[in-house]
Every structure is written in structure tokens, then in C-alpha cells.
Design a protein around this motif. Structure first.
Motif, PDB file in Angstrom:
ATOM      1  N   PHE A 291      50.265  34.724  44.039  1.00  0.00           N
ATOM      2  CA  PHE A 291      51.152  34.554  42.428  1.00  0.00           C
ATOM      3  C   PHE A 291      52.369  34.278  43.487  1.00  0.00           C
ATOM      4  CE2 PHE A 291      48.645  37.284  40.729  1.00  0.00           C
ATOM      5  CZ  PHE A 291      47.631  36.549  39.509  1.00  0.00           C
ATOM      6  N   ALA A 292      52.303  33.511  44.912  1.00  0.00           N
ATOM      7  CA  ALA A 292      53.271  32.962  45.798  1.00  0.00           C
ATOM      8  C   ALA A 292      54.533  31.813  45.034  1.00  0.00           C
ATOM      9  CB  ALA A 292      52.863  32.524  46.740  1.00  0.00           C
ATOM     10  N   ASP A 293      55.324  31.923  45.646  1.00  0.00           N
ATOM     11  CA  ASP A 293      55.774  30.671  45.244  1.00  0.00           C
ATOM     12  C   ASP A 293      56.480  30.733  43.316  1.00  0.00           C
ATOM     13  OD1 ASP A 293      55.947  29.486  47.775  1.00  0.00           O
ATOM     14  OD2 ASP A 293      54.238  28.738  46.746  1.00  0.00           O
ATOM     15  N   GLY A 294      56.624  31.999  43.025  1.00  0.00           N
ATOM     16  CA  GLY A 294      57.100  32.297  41.915  1.00  0.00           C
ATOM     17  C   GLY A 294      55.718  32.138  40.545  1.00  0.00           C
ATOM     18  N   ARG A 295      54.205  31.802  41.188  1.00  0.00           N
ATOM     19  CA  ARG A 295      53.529  31.685  39.810  1.00  0.00           C
ATOM     20  C   ARG A 295      53.265  32.646  39.439  1.00  0.00           C
ATOM     21  NH1 ARG A 295      48.914  28.064  40.890  1.00  0.00           N
ATOM     22  NH2 ARG A 295      46.557  28.284  39.367  1.00  0.00           N
ATOM     23  N   SER A 296      53.243  32.645  37.954  1.00  0.00           N
ATOM     24  CA  SER A 296      52.258  33.863  36.874  1.00  0.00           C
ATOM     25  C   SER A 296      51.475  33.482  37.037  1.00  0.00           C
ATOM     26  CB  SER A 296      53.645  33.765  35.419  1.00  0.00           C
ATOM     27  OG  SER A 296      53.402  32.538  35.322  1.00  0.00           O
ATOM     28  N   GLY A 297      50.687  35.254  36.355  1.00  0.00           N
ATOM     29  CA  GLY A 297      49.689  35.236  35.786  1.00  0.00           C
ATOM     30  C   GLY A 297      49.210  36.235  35.637  1.00  0.00           C
ATOM     31  N   THR A 298      47.644  36.617  36.073  1.00  0.00           N
ATOM     32  CA  THR A 298      46.981  38.020  35.192  1.00  0.00           C
ATOM     33  C   THR A 298      45.584  37.976  36.882  1.00  0.00           C
ATOM     34  OG1 THR A 298      46.951  37.275  32.916  1.00  0.00           O
ATOM     35  CG2 THR A 298      45.479  39.169  33.635  1.00  0.00           C
ATOM     36  N   ILE A 299      45.812  40.019  36.720  1.00  0.00           N
ATOM     37  CA  ILE A 299      44.960  40.250  37.730  1.00  0.00           C
ATOM     38  C   ILE A 299      44.052  40.890  36.606  1.00  0.00           C
ATOM     39  CG2 ILE A 299      44.484  42.288  39.286  1.00  0.00           C
ATOM     40  CD1 ILE A 299      46.899  41.379  41.049  1.00  0.00           C
ATOM     41  N   ARG A 300      42.972  40.608  36.921  1.00  0.00           N
ATOM     42  CA  ARG A 300      41.492  41.066  35.773  1.00  0.00           C
ATOM     43  C   ARG A 300      41.147  42.326  36.313  1.00  0.00           C
ATOM     44  NH1 ARG A 300      39.212  42.979  31.002  1.00  0.00           N
ATOM     45  NH2 ARG A 300      37.284  42.073  30.913  1.00  0.00           N
ATOM     46  N   LEU A 301      41.067  43.679  36.756  1.00  0.00           N
ATOM     47  CA  LEU A 301      40.426  44.780  37.350  1.00  0.00           C
ATOM     48  C   LEU A 301      39.652  45.227  35.932  1.00  0.00           C
ATOM     49  CD1 LEU A 301      40.145  47.197  39.289  1.00  0.00           C
ATOM     50  CD2 LEU A 301      42.014  48.350  37.680  1.00  0.00           C
ATOM     51  N   ILE A 302      38.023  45.674  36.733  1.00  0.00           N
ATOM     52  CA  ILE A 302      37.044  45.948  35.772  1.00  0.00           C
ATOM     53  C   ILE A 302      36.205  47.364  37.004  1.00  0.00           C
ATOM     54  CG2 ILE A 302      34.598  45.553  34.731  1.00  0.00           C
ATOM     55  CD1 ILE A 302      35.084  42.703  34.290  1.00  0.00           C
ATOM     56  N   ALA A 303      36.159  48.196  36.379  1.00  0.00           N
ATOM     57  CA  ALA A 303      35.254  49.755  37.209  1.00  0.00           C
ATOM     58  C   ALA A 303      34.557  49.697  36.407  1.00  0.00           C
ATOM     59  CB  ALA A 303      36.805  50.036  37.739  1.00  0.00           C
ATOM     60  N   ARG A 304      32.963  49.723  37.175  1.00  0.00           N
ATOM     61  CA  ARG A 304      32.231  50.232  36.443  1.00  0.00           C
ATOM     62  C   ARG A 304      31.493  50.959  37.207  1.00  0.00           C
ATOM     63  NH1 ARG A 304      34.247  48.926  32.765  1.00  0.00           N
ATOM     64  NH2 ARG A 304      33.810  47.130  30.932  1.00  0.00           N
ATOM     65  N   ARG A 305      30.348  51.996  36.764  1.00  0.00           N
ATOM     66  CA  ARG A 305      29.258  53.104  37.697  1.00  0.00           C
ATOM     67  C   ARG A 305      27.592  52.584  36.797  1.00  0.00           C
ATOM     68  NH1 ARG A 305      28.820  58.980  39.573  1.00  0.00           N
ATOM     69  NH2 ARG A 305      26.555  58.812  40.151  1.00  0.00           N
ATOM     70  N   ALA A 306      26.896  51.871  37.514  1.00  0.00           N
ATOM     71  CA  ALA A 306      25.675  52.235  37.133  1.00  0.00           C
ATOM     72  C   ALA A 306      24.585  52.736  38.061  1.00  0.00           C
ATOM     73  CB  ALA A 306      25.607  50.461  37.166  1.00  0.00           C
ATOM     74  N   GLY A 307      24.236  53.912  37.645  1.00  0.00           N
ATOM     75  CA  GLY A 307      23.346  55.029  38.568  1.00  0.00           C
ATOM     76  C   GLY A 307      24.211  55.107  39.060  1.00  0.00           C
ATOM     77  N   GLU A 308      23.084  55.371  40.820  1.00  0.00           N
ATOM     78  CA  GLU A 308      23.668  55.872  41.532  1.00  0.00           C
ATOM     79  C   GLU A 308      24.749  54.204  42.501  1.00  0.00           C
ATOM     80  OE1 GLU A 308      22.791  58.991  43.249  1.00  0.00           O
ATOM     81  OE2 GLU A 308      21.989  58.731  40.866  1.00  0.00           O
ATOM     82  N   SER A 309      25.262  54.446  42.234  1.00  0.00           N
ATOM     83  CA  SER A 309      26.562  52.874  42.928  1.00  0.00           C
ATOM     84  C   SER A 309      27.725  52.034  42.138  1.00  0.00           C
ATOM     85  CB  SER A 309      25.632  51.633  43.475  1.00  0.00           C
ATOM     86  OG  SER A 309      25.298  50.509  42.098  1.00  0.00           O
ATOM     87  N   ALA A 310      28.706  52.137  42.249  1.00  0.00           N
ATOM     88  CA  ALA A 310      28.923  51.412  41.793  1.00  0.00           C
ATOM     89  C   ALA A 310      29.913  50.004  41.842  1.00  0.00           C
ATOM     90  CB  ALA A 310      30.469  52.519  40.836  1.00  0.00           C
ATOM     91  N   GLN A 342      31.527  51.819  56.793  1.00  0.00           N
ATOM     92  CA  GLN A 342      31.689  53.717  56.624  1.00  0.00           C
ATOM     93  C   GLN A 342      30.800  53.784  55.555  1.00  0.00           C
ATOM     94  OE1 GLN A 342      35.400  54.999  57.780  1.00  0.00           O
ATOM     95  NE2 GLN A 342      34.968  56.966  56.801  1.00  0.00           N
ATOM     96  N   LEU A 343      31.376  53.190  54.643  1.00  0.00           N
ATOM     97  CA  LEU A 343      31.121  54.023  53.287  1.00  0.00           C
ATOM     98  C   LEU A 343      29.536  52.552  52.875  1.00  0.00           C
ATOM     99  CD1 LEU A 343      34.333  53.019  51.006  1.00  0.00           C
ATOM    100  CD2 LEU A 343      33.576  55.036  51.053  1.00  0.00           C
ATOM    101  N   GLY A 344      29.172  52.256  53.950  1.00  0.00           N
ATOM    102  CA  GLY A 344      27.669  51.520  52.922  1.00  0.00           C
ATOM    103  C   GLY A 344      27.810  50.619  51.925  1.00  0.00           C
ATOM    104  N   ALA A 345      29.268  50.513  51.545  1.00  0.00           N
ATOM    105  CA  ALA A 345      29.664  49.580  50.589  1.00  0.00           C
ATOM    106  C   ALA A 345      29.757  47.688  51.567  1.00  0.00           C
ATOM    107  CB  ALA A 345      31.046  49.758  50.416  1.00  0.00           C
TER     108      ALA A 345
END
Length: 366
Positions: A291-310, A342-345
């Protein structure tokens, strides 16, 4: 009345076979103590007892016949159990129960009593028939087992209390460590900010500011750890949401909106610092560059866990990926790569059309 003449009492139980009646012979000769009482007489006295009953109690037949069975009771006999027997007699039904009884010499034994009414053809109770069995060994074994169980329960309770106390002390210590680490990081950040004010080179100031943001992110991780009830776990989903809010707030941008869809993603506390730094790099980069140069907008954040991973999915609707601005050998990208290894990610940079999508996938340690 001699023992050998007692057989005729069984005749009035409606057995009319005389001295040869096998029922009468069995009652007289059996090794199981037995008595017969007559409820038609006052106080329902004993009218017959066999030899085995005399041997069990230590009383002679002349000391038994004519008395109510309560003479076997003593100071430690359970009154509630006696009341149950009394009720069974009054209501005319059978009962089996263990009673603590007393012999003539004052010694005790546990009596497994079985009492049942004997009715005539008209349904009237003529007698009560009672058999006894000395079950002292069984009761003593049960008591020994119960006492051993109580001792074990006490030991388990004491051990549990010790472990809970040790865990509380460990938790307090870890909270104190995280608190001190957070305070030290905050102090380091303050010192660096004081130093940065005297630097006139914008490029150096920008690099120093980026490092300060990383220190702040680590301080936030440790703050959340010492504020948590469970020092072994870290909710990276909630951390990510707070981090995006903090970064947007620190930027002074009121035209960038956060759209969060976050569930709890608990990870081992040992993963917290690395994940915190990775997310800090991703989020600060999105706010600064999408959002450089004064550009407006939205940040969409989704966090989920499924079994042994997320997964943590961060998307913006900014200007998108600019090949000229991507620096695969830059410090931020290098930090992400090394920490992810390091995390195996895995970290994927994707074109969101419009904007950029970064998908972080990592294993959740138990």
C-alpha cells in the motif's frame, strides 16, 4: 432337649416324613451353622440351632434356644445393618447381609447371614430359617485391600500435590524468564532508538528501524508467553491477528483495513520465536510495500489448524508482486527462508490478482 431329638422341629415346617426325612438330617448334620426362629412367639426366639452354630458361637444349645438372635451383636456391630435385618423380618422377605457378631468368649467374627421366611400353604410365615457362614477372612482381605487402596490414594494425592507444586514453580520461573527477556528486548529497542536519532543517513536509519521492528516482534512473543496460563503453548493465530493490528497502527495508516478469520492455533512454545519473526517479516512487508504511495486497501488474515499442521494465509489487495522490488537475497527474505527451514515450514509467495498472497504452512509440535 438333646441334639439328637431336634429333628422333630423340622416336621412342623410341613415335612411329614419323620425321623428319616433327609431335610431334617441335613439341617442337623451340615457343617453350615443354621438356626430356626418362631415369629409367632414373643421376640421371635430361636427354636432350633444345629451343632455347627453352637461351634461357631461358643454357646451351648441351652444358652441359645429361646433367645433372639441379637444376643450375638456387640458394640461394633453395624446398627444400620441390624436395622435392615429387622425390616426384613417385619416385612417378611429374605435378606443376605454381612454382620459383625460376637462369640461367647468375646471374640468377633464376620457372619454372612442369609435369612428367609418359611410360609405354610396359606402364605402365613411360620418360621424364619437362617444360615450363617464365618467370612472373617474374606472381610479382612477386603479391608486390607481397601486400606491399601486408601494408602495408595493418599500417596497419589501427595505425589500429585508435589508435582502440581513443582509445575507451579516451573510455570512461575518460566513466566519470570519470559518477562525478563521481554523487558530486556524492550530496553535494547529503546537504546537503539536513541542511537538512531543521531544517524543522518536515511538508508542506515531504515535498516535500523527494520531491526527494531524485529526486536519488538520478539518482545511481543515473550509478553504473550508470560501472560499465558500454559507456558508450554503459544497461540500463533491470535498473535498473528494482534501483530497485523499493531503494525497497521504503528504505520499511522487509517486507510488499511484488517479482515481476520482466525481460529486458535496452539503451537509448542519452542516454535513461538521463529514463527513470530516470520510473521513480522511478512506483515511489515505487506503494510510497507503493498500500500505504498498512499494506496488504501485490506489485509486478509486466515489462520487454521488441520491435524498435525497449520496454515497462516496473509493476502493483500495492494499493487501486487513487483519483480523489480523482490530481493531474494535480502535480509528479510533470508530470515524467512532460514527460520522456515528450522521449523520444517514452507512459505509460498503467490499472485492474488490483485495483490499478493503469502501462505505459511508449518507442522504443529505436540
Amino acid at each position: 432337649m438333646k441334639q439328637r431329638d431336634d429333628w422333630h422341629l423340622t416336621e412342623i415346617l410341613d415335612y411329614q416324613h419323620g425321623r428319616a426325612d433327609p431335610f431334617a438330617a441335613a439341617v442337623r448334620a451340615t457343617r453350615m451353622p443354621m438356626v430356626i426362629t418362631d415369629p409367632s412367639q414373643p421376640d421371635n426366639p430361636i427354636v432350633f440351632c444345629n451343632e455347627a452354630f453352637q461351634q461357631l458361637t461358643g454357646y451351648g444349645r441351652d444358652e441359645i434356644v429361646g433367645r433372639n438372635c441379637r444376643f450375638l451383636q456387640g458394640r461394633e456391630t453395624d446398627r444400620a445393618a441390624v436395622a435392615r435385618v429387622r425390616t426384613a423380618v417385619a416385612e417378611g422377605h429374605a435378606i443376605d447381609i454381612d454382620l459383625l457378631n460376637y462369640r461367647k468368649d468375646g471374640s468377633t467374627f464376620w457372619n454372612a447371614l442369609y435369612l428367609s421366611p418359611v410360609r405354610d400353604d396359606g402364605g402365613t410365615i411360620r418360621f424364619f430359617f437362617a444360615s450363617q457362614l464365618d467370612v472373617s477372612e474374606r472381610i479382612e482381605a477386603q479391608n486390607s485391600i481397601a486400606e491399601a487402596k486408601r494408602a495408595l490414594d493418599r500417596e497419589v494425592a501427595a505425589r500429585t500435590a508435589d508435582l502440581e507444586s513443582a509445575l507451579a514453580a516451573k510455570t512461575l520461573l518460566l513466566h519470570e524468564v519470559d518477562h525478563r527477556v521481554k523487558n530486556n528486548l524492550t530496553m535494547i529497542g529503546s537504546l537503539l532508538r536513541l542511537q538512531a536519532r543521531g544517524i543522518g543517513d536515511p538508508a542506515i536509519s531504515a535498516k535500523l528501524e527494520a531491526m527494531l521492528e524485529r526486536i519488538d516482534a520478539l518482545a511481543t512473543v515473550h509478553r504473550r508467553l508470560y501472560q499465558s496460563n500454559d507456558v508450554t503453548r503459544f497461540d500463533v493465530g491470535a498473535f498473528a491477528e494482534n501483530l497485523v493490528s499493531d503494525v497497521i497502527g504503528a504505520s499511522g495508516r487509517t486507510d488499511i483495513r484488517l479482515d481476520a478469520d482466525v481460529t486458535s492455533v496452539d503451537v509448542a512454545s519452542g516454535q513461538a520465536a521463529a514463527l513470530g519473526l516470520i510473521l513480522n517479516e511478512i506483515v511489515t512487508n505487506a503494510v510497507k510495500h503493498a500500500f505504498a504511495d498512499g494506496r488504501s486497501g485490506t489485509i486478509r488474515l486466515i489462520a487454521r489448524r488441520a491435524g498435525e499442521s497449520a496454515t497462516i494465509d496473509i493476502r493483500d489487495d495492494g499493487r501486487g508482486m513487483d519483480p523489480d522490488r523482490v530481493q531474494p537475497d535480502g535480509l528479510g527474505r533470508m530470515l524467512i527462508t532460514r527460520l522456515a527451514r528450522q521449523l520444517g515450514a514452507t512459505v509460498q509467495w503467490l499472485d492474488a490478482e490483485p495483490g499478493t498472497r503469502i501462505l505459511l504452512t508449518f507442522p504443529v509440535q505436540p
